[in-house]
Scaffold this motif. Structure first.
Motif, PDB file in Angstrom:
ATOM      1  N   LEU A   9       2.253  -4.709   3.677  1.00  0.00           N
ATOM      2  CA  LEU A   9       1.254  -5.107   4.669  1.00  0.00           C
ATOM      3  C   LEU A   9       1.083  -6.617   4.696  1.00  0.00           C
TER       4      LEU A   9
ATOM      5  N   ASN B  22       0.883  -1.168   0.000  1.00  0.00           N
ATOM      6  CA  ASN B  22       0.000   0.000   0.000  1.00  0.00           C
ATOM      7  C   ASN B  22       0.921   1.218   0.000  1.00  0.00           C
TER       8      ASN B  22
ATOM      9  N   GLY C 136      -3.362  -6.569   6.748  1.00  0.00           N
ATOM     10  CA  GLY C 136      -3.735  -5.183   7.000  1.00  0.00           C
ATOM     11  C   GLY C 136      -2.785  -4.418   7.904  1.00  0.00           C
TER      12      GLY C 136
END
Ligand SMILES: *[C@@H]1O[C@H](CO)[C@@H](O)[C@H](O)[C@H]1NC(C)=O
Ligand SMILES: *[C@@H]1O[C@H](CO)[C@@H](O)[C@H](O)[C@H]1NC(C)=O
Ligand SMILES: *[C@@H]1O[C@H](CO)[C@@H](O)[C@H](O)[C@H]1NC(C)=O
Ligand SMILES: *[C@@H]1O[C@H](CO)[C@@H](O)[C@H](O)[C@H]1NC(C)=O
Length: 378
Positions: free
Chosen positions: A36, A31, A39
Motif C-alpha cells: 500500500l 497489508n 492506503g
C-alpha cells in the motif's frame, strides 16, 4: 509519479519506488498480500537496472575512476537520470537496483575490504536514490561447500552486517536523508539469487534469513524486506520479518509462476517476479505471464531483466550488455519484435500502476536525452 527502489545485498541487491517530486514521499507498507501507498494498493513494476552504483559496460575517459581487472567504473549522472525517465515513460513504479546495495571487493566499491569504506562510491548511489525520489512530470555452477559459510560462519555474518549498517546508516549527500529515513527506498532484499553450494538448492538457511531481516528492520524499521533466495523455499514462509517473497523466470514459465503465487499467497504475503527474460520464448507466453500478474491480487509486481540506455551525456550511442537481454528504450536499431515487446511491457506497467488500458499500438512516449534532473540540496 515517483519511483521506488529495492536495494539488494552482497552475494547478490536495493529496491526503490521510483519517485521524482519535491512533494513528501509516502512510504510503501504491507497489508497481508498487498502493498500500500497512502492506503491504496501499490504495484511494484519496473526494470532491473543493476548498474546504477557500479558498472562494467563502459570504459570511462582517461583519468576517471576505472578498475581494469573487472572493468569497473562509475555510471555517469546522465545515464542514471535517463534510466529514471525511461521507467516513467514505460509506466513503471520502481527499480530493482543491485549495485545500489551490492558494492564490495574492488577498489571502486563501497567496501573494497571488510571494514574499509570508500565514500566516493556513494556518489552515483546517492544520485540514483535522490533522482528516483523526484517526480518529473554470473550463474554459479561450482559445488563449493565453502559457499555455505556465507550463512554459517559467525565472522562472515558479522562482516556482512557491518556492510549492511554502512549502507543503511549512510546519509545521502544530495538530500541529507539516511538510507533508513528516505522513503524512496522501500525495500531491502537479502541478496540476489541466494542459494547454497548447488545451483537451485534454495539453501539459504531460514535462521540466517530471519537474522538478516531482523537486523535490517532494527536499523530501518519502516523498510520492507524481500527474501533474496532464488526460488520459494517453504522453510522461509513462516518468517514474520519477510514482507515479500520472489522468484526469477529464466525462461518465463507460467506454471511455475502459478505455483509460486499459490504458496506465497497462502502464507499471507505478496509475490514479486524479481527478474525475467523479456526477449526469449514466444510473445504469447510473455502476454500470459502479464495477464496472470494483472489478475492476481497477491502479486505485487515484476521487474524485467534488464534496462540500459544512452551512453549519456553522449546521446547518440547506446550502452550494450553482453547477455542479449538489454532493453534499450527508443534505440532506432531495435527490431520490430523488440519494440513490440517494449510496447507490451508498457501496456502491462500502465495496467498495473494506473489500472488503465492503453491501446497496444499507442506510440511509445519519447524520453529526452539528456533527461531532466531534480534540483539538488547542495
Ligand atoms: C487490509 O487487509 C484487510 C484484510 O484483507 C482488509 O480488510 C483491509 O481493508 C485492508 N486495509 C487496507 C487499507 O487496504
Ligand atoms: C570463518 O571465516 C573467517 C573469515 O573468512 C575465517 O578466517 C575462518 O577460518 C572461518 N571459520 C571457519 C570455521 O572456517
Ligand atoms: C543533515 O541532517 C543532520 C541530522 O539531522 C543535521 O545535523 C545536519 O545539520 C543536516 N545538514 C544540513 C546541511 O542540513
Ligand atoms: C530450504 O532451506 C532450508 C534451510 O532453511 C534447507 O535445509 C533446504 O535445503 C532449502 N531448500 C529446500 C528445497 O527446501
Amino acid at each position: 509519479m515517483k519511483l521506488s527502489l529495492v536495494l539488494l545485498w552482497a552475494a547478490s541487491a536495493l529496491t526503490s519506488p521510483l519517485r521524482r517530486s519535491v512533494a513528501k514521499l509516502s512510504s510503501v507498507t504491507r497489508n497481508g498480500t498487498s502493498l500500500l501507498v497512502d492506503g491504496k494498493v501499490w504495484k511494484m513494476v519496473g526494470p532491473n537496472v543493476y548498474w546504477l552504483g557500479l558498472d562494467e559496460n563502459v570504459t570511462p575517459p582517461a583519468g576517471e575512476p576505472f578498475y581494469a581487472p573487472t572493468k569497473a567504473s562509475y555510471p555517469t549522472k546522465e545515464r542514471i537520470t535517463e534510466a529514471m525517465a525511461t521507467v516513467q515513460a514505460l509506466g513503471g513504479t520502481m527499480i530493482r537496483g543491485h549495485t545500489l546495495g551490492i558494492s564490495t571487493g574492488n577498489p571502486l566499491s563501497v567496501m573494497p575490504k571488510p571494514g574499509v569504506v570508500n565514500e566516493r562510491a556513494f556518489d552515483p548511489i546517492d544520485w540514483a536514490v535522490y533522482q528516483a525520489g523526484f517526480d518529473l512530470n554470473q550463474r554459479r555452477d561450482e559445488k563449493n561447500p565453502l559457499v555455505q559459510q556465507f550463512y554459517t560462519n559467525a565472522t562472515i555474518v558479522a562482516t556482512f552486517k557491518d556492510y549492511i549498517k554502512t549502507i543503511i546508516t549512510h546519509r545521502n549527500q544530495y538530500n541529507n536523508l539516511t538510507f533508513a529515513e528516505d522513503p524512496t527506498i522501500f525495500a531491502y532484499e537479502t541478496g540476489n539469487e541466494l542459494l547454497g553450494p548447488v545451483w537451485g538448492d534454495m539453501n539459504s538457511p531460514a535462521d540466517w534469513v530471519q537474522d538478516i531481516a531482523k537486523y535490517v528492520k532494527s536499523l530501518a524499521p519502516q523498510k520492507l524486506v524481500v527474501d533474496g533466495t532464488y526460488g520459494i523455499n517453504k522453510t522461509h514462509l513462516g518468517i514474520d520479518e519477510v514482507d515479500i517473497f520472489s522468484d526469477h523466470m529464466y525462461p518465463v514459465n507460467t506454471a511455475k509462476l502459478q505455483a509460486d503465487i499459490k504458496l506465497v499467497e497462502a502464507a499471507g504475503r505478496p509475490f514479486f517476479i524479481g527478474e525475467y527474460d523479456w526477449v526469449g520464448g514466444n510473445t504469447a507466453n510473455l502476454q500470459s505471464m502479464f495477464k496472470i500478474i494483472e489478475e492476481s491480487p497477491a502479486v505485487a509486481g515484476d521487474t524485467f531483466w534488464s534496462q540500459f540506455g544512452h551512453n549519456a551525456p553522449d546521446c547518440k550511442t547506446y550502452v550494450d550488455h553482453s547477455d542479449g537481454l538489454a532493453l534499450q528504450y527508443g534505440n532506432p536499431k531495435n527490431t520490430a519484435n523488440q519494440n513490440s515487446r517494449i510496447q507490451l511491457i508498457r501496456k502491462h506497467f500502465v495496467a498495473m500502476s494506473q489500472g488503465k488500458e492503453i491501446p497496444p499500438d499507442e506510440p511509445l512516449p519519447a524520453v529526452p536525452c539528456p533527461a531532466p534532473t531534480s534540483p539538488t540540496f547542495r
